[in-house]
Structures are given as structure tokens and as C-alpha cells.
Design an enzyme around this catalytic site. Structure first.
Site, short mmCIF file in Angstrom:
data_model
loop_
_atom_site.label_atom_id
_atom_site.label_comp_id
_atom_site.label_asym_id
_atom_site.label_seq_id
_atom_site.Cartn_x
_atom_site.Cartn_y
_atom_site.Cartn_z
N ARG A 1 31.80 23.86 39.02
CA ARG A 1 31.11 22.76 39.69
C ARG A 1 30.01 22.16 38.82
O ARG A 1 29.47 21.09 39.11
CB ARG A 1 30.50 23.24 41.01
N CYS B 1 26.82 20.47 41.80
CA CYS B 1 26.27 21.72 41.27
C CYS B 1 26.79 22.86 42.15
O CYS B 1 27.41 22.65 43.17
CB CYS B 1 24.75 21.70 41.35
N LYS C 1 48.50 7.79 32.06
CA LYS C 1 48.53 8.99 32.91
C LYS C 1 49.93 9.61 32.94
O LYS C 1 50.08 10.82 32.82
CB LYS C 1 48.10 8.62 34.34
N HIS D 1 58.73 -10.95 25.72
CA HIS D 1 58.55 -11.20 24.27
C HIS D 1 58.96 -9.97 23.47
O HIS D 1 58.24 -9.52 22.58
CB HIS D 1 57.08 -11.56 24.01
N ASN E 1 22.06 20.97 45.76
CA ASN E 1 23.22 20.24 45.22
C ASN E 1 23.25 18.90 45.93
O ASN E 1 23.16 18.83 47.15
CB ASN E 1 24.51 21.01 45.51
N GLY E 2 23.35 17.82 45.16
CA GLY E 2 23.41 16.48 45.76
C GLY E 2 22.41 15.55 45.10
O GLY E 2 21.92 15.80 44.00
N LYS F 1 40.01 17.86 26.81
CA LYS F 1 39.26 17.04 27.77
C LYS F 1 38.29 16.12 27.05
O LYS F 1 38.05 15.01 27.46
CB LYS F 1 38.50 17.93 28.76
N TRP G 1 24.89 20.59 37.39
CA TRP G 1 25.55 19.44 36.80
C TRP G 1 24.52 18.32 36.89
O TRP G 1 24.30 17.78 37.99
CB TRP G 1 26.82 19.07 37.54
N GLU H 1 46.64 2.01 32.32
CA GLU H 1 46.13 3.31 32.80
C GLU H 1 47.27 4.11 33.43
O GLU H 1 47.40 5.31 33.20
CB GLU H 1 45.00 3.08 33.79
N GLU I 1 50.56 11.33 29.59
CA GLU I 1 49.77 12.50 29.16
C GLU I 1 50.01 13.73 30.04
O GLU I 1 49.75 14.84 29.60
CB GLU I 1 48.29 12.17 29.07
C1 AGP Z 1 42.32 10.14 29.90
O1 AGP Z 1 43.05 10.74 30.95
C2 AGP Z 1 42.30 11.03 28.67
N1 AGP Z 1 41.73 12.30 28.99
C3 AGP Z 1 41.63 10.35 27.48
O2 AGP Z 1 42.28 9.14 27.20
C4 AGP Z 1 40.13 10.05 27.68
O3 AGP Z 1 39.97 9.00 28.59
C5 AGP Z 1 39.55 9.62 26.32
O4 AGP Z 1 39.68 10.70 25.41
C6 AGP Z 1 38.09 9.20 26.40
O5 AGP Z 1 37.31 10.28 26.83
P1 AGP Z 1 35.76 9.99 27.22
O6 AGP Z 1 35.79 9.09 28.42
O7 AGP Z 1 35.19 11.34 27.52
O8 AGP Z 1 35.11 9.32 26.06
#
Ligand code: AGP
Length: 615
Positions: free
Chosen positions: A29, A2, A492, A511, A100-101, A610, A74, A488, A495
Site C-alpha cells: 500500500r 498508506c 496494454k 494509408h 491514511n488518506g 514497472k 505512500w 493506449e 504488454e
Molecule cells: C505502461 O503500461 C507501461 N508500464 C509503460 O509504458 C510506462 O507507462 C512507461 O514506462 C512510463 O513510465 P512512467 O510513467 O513511470 O514514466
């Protein structure tokens, strides 16, 4: 996480704008609710769910004072709401506090205070402080600065956990008390005014002279200045420092991007996910799962629903739960599961994993799972989010706001939540000896230090990333618990650097995808001291024979890595089951540096959001 700010001045106005503007600087934050207390002869408190802009409208332009405290939240304990927003106060409204915490022993303290007749209005841990301080003040013969300071020390001594606290006491105008323990807090020193804030962003327009409080520091601020002391009242001297950052930098804590800041927040995210959940006495793992022991004991299968990075966390959860608990775990993409309504399933436990708690596909999949009779547990970061509210139980990862579109620290927090779930199920179903579980719990608590050591390898990782940054395509290989980390790492890289990348199980490349291997196709191979090391080594040899550069991520005591690959990133030794944490941290840094080398817009990659709140 927060944002908090406080000001004490020798004026009777000015605090409102300084506090509200400061909150706006701190919204990165946390921003689910906000509040302000303006302290003069009386204390006026304004609180609202929503952003600081809503609070500004509520306060209006009339109310003002020379002293005040404010908070942008938060949520960690208690969903976002006006009631749960800060500042909180005691029964008499004499104490107001922002925090905060996480006060880890708040449940015990709250029960004792309620047994003593204290009336609580919120579900937060913070409110406990106000009532504790109330009791200490009530015991004083006279509430003056000296006595109130001693009462403040006694109150702080009762708290366990992480806190940055700023509080005021009616009847003591022109005084603020503050304390810091494992949560950031600084004091800004200006003419006729002293401020407290979570970070420099909120004070830099008023002063560049700041004192960074350290863990264990307590403080009293008056318009004349700052007095620092320890819990025993012994004065502490700390030299003021001059802020060199501009405001934008301060929000990123001096990092070039939020993503990099959040990668370096990884160790704290691990600690926060584990905070208040692992205990030396039974029950060793304490989670608010919304299910009693009998229900947990009867769980015979688990369905995990998620998207993107959260799906990869779910895949790690599959390996860990199957290994420690021995029950089958299915991991399904939310966007696929939601359309399979003709399937008949034995009702079990569905786990919906979502950082934002608002992903439309996962929300729909959660509802589909419930329609098939499953109990739903969600693993979320945003308290009170839609997915959290529609679940039967919620395991919050407590990672704080994640601003970068690419999920990093929240992924580590999700992994920790799934480790804890596996430990709890293993304990309640008796599938592991207690000694093994205690060792695993200790190992998990140690991983934040391991990840910290990985992050110290950033320079080596950046050098290797610069080579990968030149490629048009890249493969990531892993087996067993590292197969999800290969996925993963590929996600990364895709994206944020826009390099085409694929994650594969080490055994799968032959394969078909082998056909794509050329000397210009780097391959990142993940190794762990596990039962498939030799298989993975064979896969690397097969890959090398086709000419690509091989980048290996492995543990410190691996003796073969240099013979196997062209470049090696070594992470600290740990049990194979925890290598998803260390290897993910390395790959998050690798993708960050590759994207930086390509000059990409890292925090806001093209075409992405996001939180994907649409289908
Ligand atoms: C991950 O870096 C991406 N931003 C995306 O794959 C994300 O993980 C996915 O959209 C799921 O989001 P969520 O965890 O908020 O459900």
C-alpha cells in the site's frame, strides 16, 4: 494510499513484532517511509525513510510494549523523509497518530493552529490532527476514557477529506481511538487483544474475526474489545465477519491480480486526483504549480515529455488544452526529445509526465528542456521522486502505489491532472466563459461514477476479450481525443497478452495498414459523440469491407453502433472530452481479460519493469 496498524492488549510486550510484521504485509500500500510508536508508561517512537526492513533494524529487539500504532507511507503531502513519516505527535508528545488518506482542509487548520502557537515539525496533513486533539484534551478538566472519547469526537468533526486514523493518548494506557471516512479501516478481535488495520492482510495471522468500519464510524479499542459510535457519540453495532482470504489474496483485496485491483481502483484514483483541487468559489481550480498567475497567464505554448502510457496521457492533454485554452501543445517522446539539443526553442512550459517519477528518458528530457529555458512542471504519482524533485512545480496524481507493471489507475489520474491544468489555464487566460468551466468541472467530478459503471460491464468485456485473445494481431482505431486511447489500448494489449497490436488514427489505416487486414485481424474502434463520429463510422465501414471482426466502444445513446460493428461495448454517456476516461477503463479491462484468457503473467509481463530507470 498508506498502510496503518494498531494494537492494544493487556500485556506489556508483543506489540513490536505484531506491528512490524503487519507493516510488512501492508507494504504494497506504500513503502517510501515507515514508523512505529510503542505505548506503555511512556511512548517510544521510531521513524525512518525507506522500507519496513529499515525500521525493523532501527527498532531492534529491545523495545516493546503491549500497545502501539504503526504506519508504512505512500507520500501525498511532504516528500518521503523521517520527519514526514508517521506516527506524528502533538507539541507535548502526548498524542501520537497514524493516518491514511488526505485531510483536505489541513492548510486552513494548520494556519489557525500555528497562529495559536502550535509548533509543527512536518509538512504532512496528518500532523494537524495531533495538534487539534492536543487542544481538545488540554481543555478537559480530567483526561479519562469518557472525556477523551468526547474530545476525540470533537477533533474528528473538524476534519474534511478522506481518513483512516488510529491514535493513542499518553496517560490512557490500553486504549486506542480510531475513525474512518472514505479510507479503509477494520478492527481485528482476538483474545486479550484488539487490532486496527488498513486491511485484513495485517491481522489475519492473529484473528479471522474482523469488524469493517464504515464511513463515519469512530471507535475506541481496549484489550477487552471494541466500542463503535458515530460523531454524536451514538453507539453503532456492527457484526464481526470471518476472513476467508489467505494473506496473498488480501494484499490484492481478493482480486486475481494487482492489475485488476488497480483497474477497479480507477474511480477512487479519479476522486483522489481531484481531491482538494476543485472548489465552488474562485479560484475554482487550486493547483500547486510552482508558477504565479502572471506566469500562467503568459504561457503561450506547452511541451509535454513522456514515455509509454504517460505519453498517451500527454496526447490527451494536448487535445484538451488546445481545445480549451487555444495554445499549441507539442507532445514528444522523452527518448527522442533528449537528443535534439541543437534545436532553439522559445522558452515556455514543459510538462514531464511520469507515474514512477524515475523514468530515465523523461528525467533526461526534463533536464534538456530546462537547458533550453523551459519552466518544468511534472505530473507524478510518487512524491519526492527524482523527476518531481527536479521540477519547478509538481502536480501529484495521488493514485497510491501501482504494483501492476501495466499502468491503469495512474493513467486515469494523469488524465485528471491534465484536465485540471487545462481548466486552470482556461480560467487564468480567460479563454472560456465561467459557466462553461463550471460545467466542465462538474462533468469531470462525475466521471468517477461513469468509470465505475464501465467496470460493471466486465462480463461483457471479458466475452469479447476471449475472441480477441485468439488473434495474433489486432488494430485499435480512434480519432481526435480518442486517438491516444487507441494507442493506449494497443499498448496494454501488447504488454500483457503479447498479442501484436497497433493503434491508429481512424483516417490513417487506408494509408498502408489496410494491407494487413484479414478476417482474422480484429479491429477495435472507438466512437464518441464528437465532430468526427461520421468520419469514424466511415472508417469502420471501410474496415468491415475487408472482413475483420469489428469491436466498437461507444457511448450509451449511440444508435448506429450495432449496424457498424460485430460487437459493442457501451460506456455511459458523457461529453466527448471525457471519453478518454470511460474508453480507457473499457480497454484496460479488455486487455486484462484477453491476457487472462491466454494465461499470461499479468502483473509481471516478460521483459518489462514497472519503472524504466535505464536508457
Ligand atoms: C505502461 O503500461 C507501461 N508500464 C509503460 O509504458 C510506462 O507507462 C512507461 O514506462 C512510463 O513510465 P512512467 O510513467 O513511470 O514514466
Amino acid at each position: 494510499m498508506c498502510g496503518i496498524i494498531g494494537i492494544v492488549s493487556d500485556a506489556h510486550s508483543g506489540a513490536r513484532e505484531i506491528l512490524l510484521n503487519g507493516l510488512e504485509r501492508l507494504e504494497y500500500r506504500g513503502y517510501d517511509s515507515a514508523g512505529v510508536a510503542l505505548v506503555d508508561e511512556s511512548t517510544a517512537i521510531y521513524k525512518t525513510a525507506g522500507r519496513v526492513a529499515a525500521l525493523r533494524r532501527m527498532v531492534g529487539a529491545s523495545a516493546d510494549a503491549g500497545t502501539g500504532i504503526a504506519h508504512t507511507r505512500w507520500a501525498t503531502h511532504g516528500p518521503p523523509s523521517e520527519t514526514n513519516s508517521h506516527p506524528h505527535k502533538d507539541c507535548k508528545g502526548r498524542v501520537v497518530v497514524v493516518h491514511n488518506g488526505i485531510i483536505e482542509n489541513f492548510s486552513t487548520l494548520k494556519k489557525a493552529l500555528q497562529d495559536d502557537g502550535h509548533q509543527f515539525v512536518s509538512q504532512t496533513d496528518t500532523e494537524v490532527f495531533a495538534h487539534l486533539f492536543e487542544d481538545e484534551l488540554a481543555a478537559l478538566d480530567k483526561v479519562d476514557l469518557e472525556n477523551a472519547t468526547a474530545a476525540f469526537r470533537r477533533t474528528i468533526s473538524k476534519l474534511d477529506g478522506q481518513y483512516a486514523i488510529v491514535t493513542s493518548v499518553a496517560g490512557l494506557p490500553g486504549v486506542l481511538f480510531a475513525a474512518r471516512s472514505h479510507a479503509p479501516l477494520l478492527a481485528g478481535l482476538a483474545d486479550g487483544m484488539t487490532l486496527f488495520a488498513s486491511d485484513a492482510t495485517a491481522v489475519v495471522e492473529h484473528t479471522k474475526q474482523v469488524v469493517y468500519l464504515e464511513d463515519g464510524d469512530l471507535a475506541v479499542a481496549t484489550p477487552e474489545g471494541l466500542h463503535l459510535f458515530d460523531i454524536d457519540g451514538k453507539t453503532i453495532e456492527r457484526a464481526p465477519q470471518t476472513i476467508s482470504w489467505d494473506i496473498e489474496d488480501a494484499q490484492k483485496g481478493g482480486y486475481d491480480h494487482f492489475m485488476l485491483k488497480e483497474i477497479y481502483d480507477g474511480p477512487r484514483a479519479i476522486n483522489d486526483a481531484l481531491a482538494g483541487r476543485l472548489f465552488p468559489t474562485p479560484p475554482h481550480v487550486r493547483l500547486e504549480l510552482g508558477m504565479d498567475d502572471a506566469r500562467l497567464r503568459g504561457i503561450g505554448r506547452i511541451l509535454i515529455l513522456a514515455c509509454g502510457t504517460s505519453f498517451h496521457a500527454g496526447m490527451v492533454g494536448k487535445y484538451v488544452i488546445e481545445k480549451l485554452v487555444g495554445i499549441p501543445v507539442e507532445v514528444a517522446y522523452s527518448s527522442e526529445y533528449r537528443y535534439g539539443s541543437e534545436v532553439r526553442e522559445e522558452p515556455g512550459l514543459a510538462v514531464a509526465i511520469s507515474q514512477s517519477g524515475e523514468t530515465a528518458d523523461t528525467l533526461a528530457a526534463l533536464r534538456e528542456a530546462r537547458s533550453r529555458g523551459h519552466t518544468v512542471l511534472s505530473v507524478c504519482n510518487v512524491v519526492g521522486s527524482t523527476i518531481a524533485r527536479e521540477s519547478d512545480g509538481v502536480l501529484y496524481i495521488q493514485s497510491g502505489p501501482e504494483i501492476g507493471v501495466a499502468a491503469t489507475k495512474s493513467f486515469l489520474g494523469q488524465l485528471c491532472a491534465l484536465y485540471l491544468l487545462a481548466f486552470r489555464l482556461a480560467e487564468i487566460q480567460g479563454t472560456l466563459p465561467a459557466s462553461d468551466l463550471r460545467e466542465l468541472e462538474r462533468g469531470l467530478q462525475h466521471t468517477s461514477r461513469l468509470v465505475d459503471q464501465v467496470l460493471q460491464k466486465s462480463e461483457t468485456i471479458a466475452e469479447q476479450a476471449a475472441l480477441i485473445a485468439k488473434a495474433d494481431s489486432c488494430f485499435f482505431l480512434g480519432r481526435q481525443v480518442l486517438y491516444p486511447i487507441a494507442l493506449e489500448g494497443a499498448l496494454k494489449l501488447k504488454e500483457i497478452s503479447y498479442i501484436h497490436a497497433e493503434g491508429y488514427s481512424g483516417g490513417e489505416l487506408k494509408h498502408g495498414p489496410f494491407a494487413l487486414l484479414t478476417p482474422d485481424t480484429p479491429v477495435v474502434a472507438l466512437l464518441a459523440p464528437d465532430g468526427v463520429y461520421s468520419k469514424m463510422a466511415s472508417n469502420i465501414i471501410e474496415v468491415k469491407a475487408r472482413g475483420p471482426q469489428v469491436f466498437i466502444v461507444t457511448t450509451a445513446s449511440d444508435t448506429e453502433a450495432e449496424q457498424l460493428g460485430d460487437h459493442v461495448i457501451r460506456v455511459p454517456d458523457t461529453e466527448a472530452i471525457f471519453t478518454p476516461l470511460t474508453h480507457a477503463a473499457a480497454l484496460h479491462l479488455l486487455s486484462y481479460h484477453a491476457a487472462a484468457a491466454r494465461g499470461c503473467e499479468i502483473d509481471k509481463p516478460r521483459n518489462l519493469a514497472k519503472s524504466v530507470t535505464v536508457e
